[in-house]
Design a protein around this motif. Structure first.
Motif, PDB file in Angstrom:
ATOM      1  N   VAL A  52       0.846  -1.203   0.000  1.00  0.00           N
ATOM      2  CA  VAL A  52       0.000   0.000   0.000  1.00  0.00           C
ATOM      3  C   VAL A  52       0.875   1.245   0.000  1.00  0.00           C
ATOM      4  O   VAL A  52       0.620   2.198  -0.738  1.00  0.00           O
ATOM      5  N   TYR A  53       1.917   1.232   0.825  1.00  0.00           N
ATOM      6  CA  TYR A  53       2.754   2.431   0.907  1.00  0.00           C
ATOM      7  C   TYR A  53       3.550   2.641  -0.377  1.00  0.00           C
ATOM      8  O   TYR A  53       3.700   3.767  -0.846  1.00  0.00           O
ATOM      9  N   GLU A  54       4.054   1.569  -0.947  1.00  0.00           N
ATOM     10  CA  GLU A  54       4.802   1.718  -2.203  1.00  0.00           C
ATOM     11  C   GLU A  54       3.916   2.310  -3.300  1.00  0.00           C
ATOM     12  O   GLU A  54       4.332   3.217  -4.023  1.00  0.00           O
ATOM     13  N   GLU A  55       2.700   1.809  -3.435  1.00  0.00           N
ATOM     14  CA  GLU A  55       1.794   2.340  -4.460  1.00  0.00           C
ATOM     15  C   GLU A  55       1.269   3.715  -4.057  1.00  0.00           C
ATOM     16  O   GLU A  55       1.203   4.644  -4.864  1.00  0.00           O
ATOM     17  N   GLY A  56       0.878   3.874  -2.806  1.00  0.00           N
ATOM     18  CA  GLY A  56       0.301   5.124  -2.327  1.00  0.00           C
ATOM     19  C   GLY A  56       1.282   6.275  -2.286  1.00  0.00           C
ATOM     20  O   GLY A  56       0.889   7.434  -2.445  1.00  0.00           O
ATOM     21  N   HIS A  57       2.563   5.992  -2.091  1.00  0.00           N
ATOM     22  CA  HIS A  57       3.568   7.063  -2.018  1.00  0.00           C
ATOM     23  C   HIS A  57       3.585   7.868  -3.311  1.00  0.00           C
ATOM     24  O   HIS A  57       3.691   9.095  -3.278  1.00  0.00           O
TER      25      HIS A  57
END
Length: 143
Positions: free
Chosen positions: A36-41
């Motif tokens: 989630v963080y990799e995509e959301g960043h």
């Protein structure tokens, strides 16, 4: 209290921030959180951790700055949680202050967050922090 932003790949995301965040979002595994963080960043998602004087993570915030036609530029808080053992010690207040300062520095016109209707303790806290209910958030689960 020390408040810092943690970039994707920072090992403190899993070791420090995630255990606190899971108190609000128990469905998150380390793998899902990383994905989630990799995509959301790339979409503006950031995570901020609050550490006490002993170096223990006692608070977490997930947030993003967005631009839209209703608020123009706003800082939206996806997640805000204080570790259960550190509640009522000022952690949430310091995180909110930090994020509102960040919003002002970024030229935001609004500071917003959503809170589940069942989280009445959190609502009391937000009202004490001078946040107001200025909209309804509607949702629908999709198959």
């Amino acid at each position: 209290m020390k408040i810092i932003e943690l970039a994707p790949g920072d090992p403190r995301l899993a070791s420090d921030l995630l255990p606190v965040l899971r108190q609000l979002r128990p469905h998150l595994t380390e793998e899902i959180f990383r994905e989630v963080y990799e995509e959301g960043h790339a979409q503006g998602l950031r995570f901020t951790a609050a550490y006490n004087d002993e170096g223990i993570c006692v608070g977490a915030a997930g947030w993003r700055i967005t631009v839209n036609t209703s608020t123009l530029r706003m800082l939206y808080v996806d997640d805000l949680v204080t570790d259960a053992e550190a509640r009522s010690t000022g952690v949430g207040h310091h995180l909110l202050e930090h994020l509102q300062t960040r919003a002002r520095e970024a030229g935001c016109h609004q500071f917003r967050l959503d809170s589940g209707t069942h989280r009445t303790d959190a609502h009391r806290f937000y009202f004490r922090e001078r946040l107001v209910v200025d909209a309804f958030h509607f949702g629908k689960k999709l198959d």
